[in-house]
Write an enzyme that holds these catalytic residues in place. Structure first.
Site, mmCIF file in Angstrom:
data_model
loop_
_atom_site.group_PDB
_atom_site.id
_atom_site.type_symbol
_atom_site.label_atom_id
_atom_site.label_comp_id
_atom_site.label_asym_id
_atom_site.label_seq_id
_atom_site.Cartn_x
_atom_site.Cartn_y
_atom_site.Cartn_z
ATOM 1 N N LYS A 221 0.872 -1.184 0.000
ATOM 2 C CA LYS A 221 0.000 0.000 0.000
ATOM 3 C C LYS A 221 0.903 1.225 0.000
ATOM 4 O O LYS A 221 1.400 1.646 1.036
ATOM 5 C CB LYS A 221 -0.866 -0.024 1.254
ATOM 6 N N GLY B 262 1.938 4.927 13.274
ATOM 7 C CA GLY B 262 2.458 3.680 13.853
ATOM 8 C C GLY B 262 1.745 3.311 15.143
ATOM 9 O O GLY B 262 1.342 2.156 15.336
ATOM 10 N N GLY C 261 6.506 5.030 8.213
ATOM 11 C CA GLY C 261 5.625 6.193 8.254
ATOM 12 C C GLY C 261 5.821 6.967 9.540
ATOM 13 O O GLY C 261 6.830 6.812 10.230
ATOM 14 N N SER C 262 4.849 7.764 9.873
ATOM 15 C CA SER C 262 4.974 8.627 11.054
ATOM 16 C C SER C 262 4.703 7.837 12.335
ATOM 17 O O SER C 262 4.032 6.797 12.309
ATOM 18 C CB SER C 262 3.980 9.779 10.948
ATOM 19 N N THR C 263 5.197 8.361 13.433
ATOM 20 C CA THR C 263 4.980 7.706 14.716
ATOM 21 C C THR C 263 3.489 7.703 15.054
ATOM 22 O O THR C 263 2.966 6.716 15.591
ATOM 23 C CB THR C 263 5.811 8.407 15.802
ATOM 24 N N GLU D 159 9.422 16.463 14.838
ATOM 25 C CA GLU D 159 9.861 16.138 13.479
ATOM 26 C C GLU D 159 9.159 17.069 12.500
ATOM 27 O O GLU D 159 7.937 17.164 12.497
ATOM 28 C CB GLU D 159 9.514 14.692 13.133
#
Ligand code: NAD
Length: 483
Positions: free
Chosen positions: A181, A239, A234-236, A387
């Site tokens: 994906k 996640g 990907g981003s935290t 970030e």
């Protein structure tokens, strides 16, 4: 400058069972060129029915693939690497147009490295072995390394092709089927990769590429009971949500998440090289790099000189259309990231950081942001903590080694770190003290298919690449035989 030629035709539909097909409900979404803000193409948008079709195909293809001789699997996977290199220009042009990465960078880094991921895992898959374990004289015990079954790769938009390769290559090398994906802003090169996979004669159904929304097809993948594992880059934030939502189906997860990496310049470094290194560490790929050296710590003795040199270098950087062969610096990947970056720049100004370069948009078309350097930052400032994922550097001063380590480790992230010094002992002490998955000494942002990669702390868990990346895609069975 003339722009490189972009392929007139390229796949825009879903890749399921070895075919490119429309979404079951015929939906599409617009793919935007970040340099021009124009629509490149309409891309098929996957939904739950498409995922079910991909899973049916994977269930048929995977057992036979897993049972095939490793040498056969290795040969076919190696061919994917060859197919990618045959189409190196097409990949580089599509990636540049889609992601805002300079064409030359795509051509020299992303495409060959993606091909190398397939060749590396083709090479090492035959070393997947079990063990015999002495237990007692009446028992013969051995282990088998088996595939997980159907796994999914969910990728971000900053290195679209490379991330797709990083998910697919180890998964199929270990005998799994894989559903990819890609991030919705950058669908093009994953589809081209699907063509290479078909060309290499990988069995139909073993690999599916489902472009679409994270909140929809991504979420459906996370909840699907037939998917055994997910590797997310990907981003935290995504996640953490995924870890929660994947719990009921107990998926094995690999989490490659965000970062706020410290990069350190000691007074005893070769200063010009260190400044160049620090510049590349933050501005490579317009700061859209999870390992970006976004916090720069400079020893007090060389602080003013370093800031001056860095600001001068940043101010000299010019942007261009990524399809221009001379482009070295492109636009932010998408409007949302452009807005995020500009928002952080405003926060930096408001919170009192000293702007010494950049700080504004470049031009009035496309998502270009000037390479930005803030000096005199404190650890509390938002731009020192969060970030940004854009070309914004927060520079801080330090005097003592222990103070430096405390500041450098004072982040919730732990993905990577850099250090510039001529003192070998200091470099190794730093490498040991830093809580991060990768440390670069007198260099930055090196990667290799053979070197494990992943984060500490909120930067994630699990490792990709290297032998660990391969074994991560397997599970161990112990067999006990009464003699
Ligand atoms: P993102 O987290 O927004 O999206 C990543 C992927 O997850 C996309 O494909 C997205 O569609 C999907 N997704 C979103 N919501 C989902 C859901 N509910 N369920 C399932 N999938 C979902 O990240 P991004 O904006 O694409 O990329 C930037 C981020 O990625 C940054 O934080 C960056 O640090 C990180 N990153 C990490 C690494 C690494 O190796 N550690 C590498 C590159 C990027």
């Amino acid at each position: 400058m003339a722009l490189v030629e972009v392929p007139k035709e390229f796949p825009t539909r879903l890749f399921i069972n070895g075919e490119f097909v429309d979404a079951a409900d015929k939906r599409t979404f617009d793919n935007i060129n970040p340099a021009t803000e124009e629509v490149i193409a309409k891309i098929a948008m996957a939904g739950k029915a498409d995922l079910d079709a991909a899973i049916e195909g994977a269930k048929k293809a995977q057992p036979e693939w897993a049972a095939a001789p490793p040498a056969k699997r290795a040969n076919l996977i190696w061919k994917i690497g060859d197919e990618i290199m045959k189409r190196r220009h097409e990949f580089a042009a599509l990636e540049a147009m889609d992601s805002g990465k300079p064409y030359k960078e795509c051509f020299t880094i992303d495409v060959p490295m993606a091909a190398d991921h397939f060749k590396y895992f083709a090479g090492v898959l035959r070393s997947l072995q079990g063990e015999t374990i002495p237990v007692n004289d009446n028992l013969f015990v051995y282990t088998l390394r088996e595939p997980l079954g159907i796994v999914a790769g969910i990728t971000p938009w900053n290195f679209p092709l490379l991330m797709a390769a990083r998910k697919i290559a180890p998964a199929i090398a270990a005998g799994n089927a894989v559903i990819l994906k890609p991030a919705s802003p950058t669908p093009l090169t994953a589809n081209l990769l699907a063509e290479c996979i078909r060309e290499a004669k990988i069995p139909a159904g073993l690999v599916a590429v489902l472009n679409g929304k994270g909140s929809e097809i991504g979420q459906a993948i996370v909840e699907h009971p037939d998917i055994a594992a997910i590797s997310l880059t990907g981003s935290t934030a995504v996640g953490v949500k995924m870890i929660r939502d994947a719990a009921p189906t107990l998926k094995k997860l690999t989490m490659e998440l965000g970062g706020k990496s410290p990069n350190v310049i000691f007074a005893d470094s070769d200063l010009d090289t260190a400044v160049k290194g620090a510049q590349a560490a933050i501005f490579y790929n317009k700061g859209e790099v999870c390992t970006a050296g976004s916090r720069l710590f400079v020893e007090a003795k060389v602080y003013d000189e370093t800031v001056e040199k860095l600001a001068a270098r940043a101010k000299k950087m010019t942007c261009a259309n990524p399809l221009d062969e001379d482009c070295k610096y492109g636009p932010q990947n998408n409007k949302a990231q452009f807005d995020t970056t500009m928002g952080y720049i405003e926060k930096g100004k408001k919170e009192g950081a000293k702007l010494v370069a950049g700080g504004e948009r470049m031009g009035d078309k496309g998502y270009f942001v000037a390479p930005t350097v803030f000096a005199d930052c404190t650890p509390e400032m938002t731009i020192s903590r969060e970030e940004i994922f854009g070309p914004v550097l927060a520079v801080q001063k330090f005097s003592e080694f222990d103070e430096l380590i405390e500041k450098a480790n004072g982040s919730e992230y732990g993905l990577a770190a850099g250090v510039w010094t001529r003192d070998v002992s200091k470099a190794h002490k730093y490498a040991k003290a830093i809580k991060a998955g990768a440390v670069w000494v007198n260099c930055y942002n090196w990667y290799d298919s053979a070197v494990p990669y992943g984060g500490y702390k909120l930067s994630g868990y699990g490792r990709e690449m290297g032998l660990q990346g391969l074994t991560n895609m397997t599970q161990t069975k112990s067999v006990w035989v009464q003699l």
